[in-house]
Every structure is written in structure tokens, then in C-alpha cells.
Design a protein around this motif. Structure first.
Motif, PDB file in Angstrom:
ATOM      1  N   LEU A 160       0.844  -1.203   0.000  1.00  0.00           N
ATOM      2  CA  LEU A 160       0.000   0.000   0.000  1.00  0.00           C
ATOM      3  C   LEU A 160       0.878   1.252   0.000  1.00  0.00           C
ATOM      4  O   LEU A 160       1.919   1.287   0.669  1.00  0.00           O
TER       5      LEU A 160
ATOM      6  N   SER B 207       2.276   4.839   1.077  1.00  0.00           N
ATOM      7  CA  SER B 207       2.381   5.451   2.398  1.00  0.00           C
ATOM      8  C   SER B 207       1.536   6.721   2.499  1.00  0.00           C
ATOM      9  O   SER B 207       1.124   7.304   1.491  1.00  0.00           O
ATOM     10  N   HIS B 208       1.311   7.144   3.726  1.00  0.00           N
ATOM     11  CA  HIS B 208       0.608   8.396   3.991  1.00  0.00           C
ATOM     12  C   HIS B 208       1.326   9.561   3.298  1.00  0.00           C
ATOM     13  O   HIS B 208       0.692  10.393   2.640  1.00  0.00           O
TER      14      HIS B 208
ATOM     15  N   TRP C 267      -7.878   9.715   4.029  1.00  0.00           N
ATOM     16  CA  TRP C 267      -6.861   8.871   4.644  1.00  0.00           C
ATOM     17  C   TRP C 267      -7.452   7.978   5.737  1.00  0.00           C
ATOM     18  O   TRP C 267      -7.100   6.800   5.838  1.00  0.00           O
ATOM     19  N   ARG C 268      -8.338   8.530   6.550  1.00  0.00           N
ATOM     20  CA  ARG C 268      -8.954   7.715   7.607  1.00  0.00           C
ATOM     21  C   ARG C 268      -9.691   6.522   7.003  1.00  0.00           C
ATOM     22  O   ARG C 268      -9.566   5.393   7.484  1.00  0.00           O
TER      23      ARG C 268
ATOM     24  N   PHE D  64      -9.267   5.229   3.893  1.00  0.00           N
ATOM     25  CA  PHE D  64      -8.295   4.394   3.176  1.00  0.00           C
ATOM     26  C   PHE D  64      -7.522   3.500   4.146  1.00  0.00           C
ATOM     27  O   PHE D  64      -7.359   2.302   3.902  1.00  0.00           O
ATOM     28  N   SER D  65      -7.055   4.067   5.242  1.00  0.00           N
ATOM     29  CA  SER D  65      -6.245   3.288   6.186  1.00  0.00           C
ATOM     30  C   SER D  65      -7.063   2.185   6.871  1.00  0.00           C
ATOM     31  O   SER D  65      -6.508   1.197   7.336  1.00  0.00           O
ATOM     32  N   ARG D  66      -8.385   2.335   6.928  1.00  0.00           N
ATOM     33  CA  ARG D  66      -9.251   1.299   7.512  1.00  0.00           C
ATOM     34  C   ARG D  66      -9.628   0.207   6.515  1.00  0.00           C
ATOM     35  O   ARG D  66      -9.849  -0.936   6.906  1.00  0.00           O
TER      36      ARG D  66
ATOM     37  N   ARG E 184      -6.427  -2.863   1.431  1.00  0.00           N
ATOM     38  CA  ARG E 184      -5.632  -4.049   1.769  1.00  0.00           C
ATOM     39  C   ARG E 184      -4.655  -4.363   0.633  1.00  0.00           C
ATOM     40  O   ARG E 184      -4.962  -4.130  -0.538  1.00  0.00           O
TER      41      ARG E 184
END
Length: 191
Positions: A13, A15-16, A49-50, A52-54, A57
Motif C-alpha cells: 500500500l 504510504s501516507h 486517509w482515515r 483508506f487506512s481502515r 488491503r
């Protein structure tokens, strides 16, 4: 000009900091879709981002889009990817570039192409048949198209490979300037 970031299944994935760099250069909206059908669009990188990060995969294909408005106003409905359906199958579309299509009712050239040209082709040919791919390659005209449906990713135009990701352009990857000059690191790479 927007940017499409395609993450094939099995690729790490992004990165931020990498996604943040893309959003800072293309700040008029963002969105993504995963191969399991999770779909999200926003005007805020923070909420993007919140989500996407949840939900993102590594074992899924993902299309990510950051918008720089050229047609249509800055609003969530003009963010990519756009969702549609053919023969009972969901399909998503993201575009990078400018198409010779006049904006109507505050819609983007991308959405008009998707709804009025691409979806009818997909419906008529029942998906990404060889003839559809041939027409998409003609229609792309220097742009980049990314589609995702249950059969996988369908990309048209020249994408650049970067650490396993496929990028529609690399304009957001630029040298980091420090007080000692240009470093060998790239902004947005997480290096």
C-alpha cells in the motif's frame, strides 16, 4: 492535471506521505475504490486517509485518484472514481488528462465520457471485449484511463511504474529542497 495511482493486488500500500504529496499537488478532491467494491470520495485528504487506512488491503487491486479541477466545479460529485454498471456488474472509472468534451451541468469531461461513451460500449459488448479495448486505446488521446470491475484492472494510456504502483504521471514526485541543496530523496516517496 489529476493523478491516478493504481495499486495492483500484492503490491505494498502507498504510504501516507506518498498519498499526501499527490493530494497537495492535486487538491480538488480525492477518491478510491478497492476490488472488493469499497468506494470512497471526498474533498478532504484527512477523511480520505482515515477511510483508506481502515479499508485498503494489499491483497486487492485499488484505484486512487487525486483531482486537479479542469472541468466542473470542486465538489464531491466531480471526484473520481465514478461508478456505473453494465450487465449487472459494477464498474469504476478514473481519468487523468483533458478530453475534448464540453462540460454540461457542471459535470467533468471524465464523467461525461464515462457515462455517455464508455458505459454504452461496455453494455453493448458485455464488458471489456477486445473491441472495447481497441476503442478505449483510440479514445484515450494522451490521457490515462483506469477501470476496475469484477474481472480486474483495465488501464489505457501510458502509466509509469513506481515501486510496483502504476502512476498516470509523476508530477507530484519532486526533489526535496533542503538548506544544503537538493537531496537524493523524492518528496512523496516516504524515503
Amino acid at each position: 492535471m489529476c493523478v491516478i495511482i493504481v495499486k495492483p493486488a500484492g503490491v505494498k500500500l502507498p504510504s501516507h506521505s506518498f498519498l499526501r504529496a499527490a493530494a497537495e499537488v492535486n487538491h480538488d478532491g480525492c477518491g478510491y475504490v478497492t476490488s472488493d467494491g469499497h468506494y470512497y470520495r471526498s474533498l478532504s485528504f484527512g477523511t480520505f486517509w482515515r477511510d483508506f487506512s481502515r479499508h485498503a488491503r494489499e491483497d486487492e487491486d485499488i484505484i486512487i485518484h487525486f483531482r486537479w479541477a479542469t472541468h466542473g466545479s470542486v465538489r464531491v460529485s466531480n471526484c473520481h472514481p465514478f461508478a456505473g454498471e453494465y450487465d449487472g456488474h459494477r464498474v469504476w472509472f478514473a481519468h487523468n488528462g483533458v478530453l475534448p468534451i464540453e462540460s454540461v451541468n457542471n459535470k467533468t469531461d471524465s464523467e461525461i465520457f464515462f457515462r455517455d461513451i464508455a458505459l454504452p460500449w461496455l453494455r453493448y459488448h458485455h464488458g471489456f471485449a477486445p473491441r472495447v479495448s481497441k476503442w478505449m486505446n483510440l479514445a484515450v488521446q494522451g490521457s490515462r484511463f483506469a477501470f476496475l470491475d469484477e474481472s480486474g484492472l483495465h488501464l489505457y494510456g501510458d502509466f509509469v511504474k513506481h515501486n510496483g504502483l502504476l502512476l498516470s504521471n509523476t508530477r507530484f514526485l519532486r526533489p526535496v529542497i533542503s538548506t544544503r541543496g537538493i537531496t537524493d530523496k523524492l518528496w512523496g516517496t516516504g524515503l
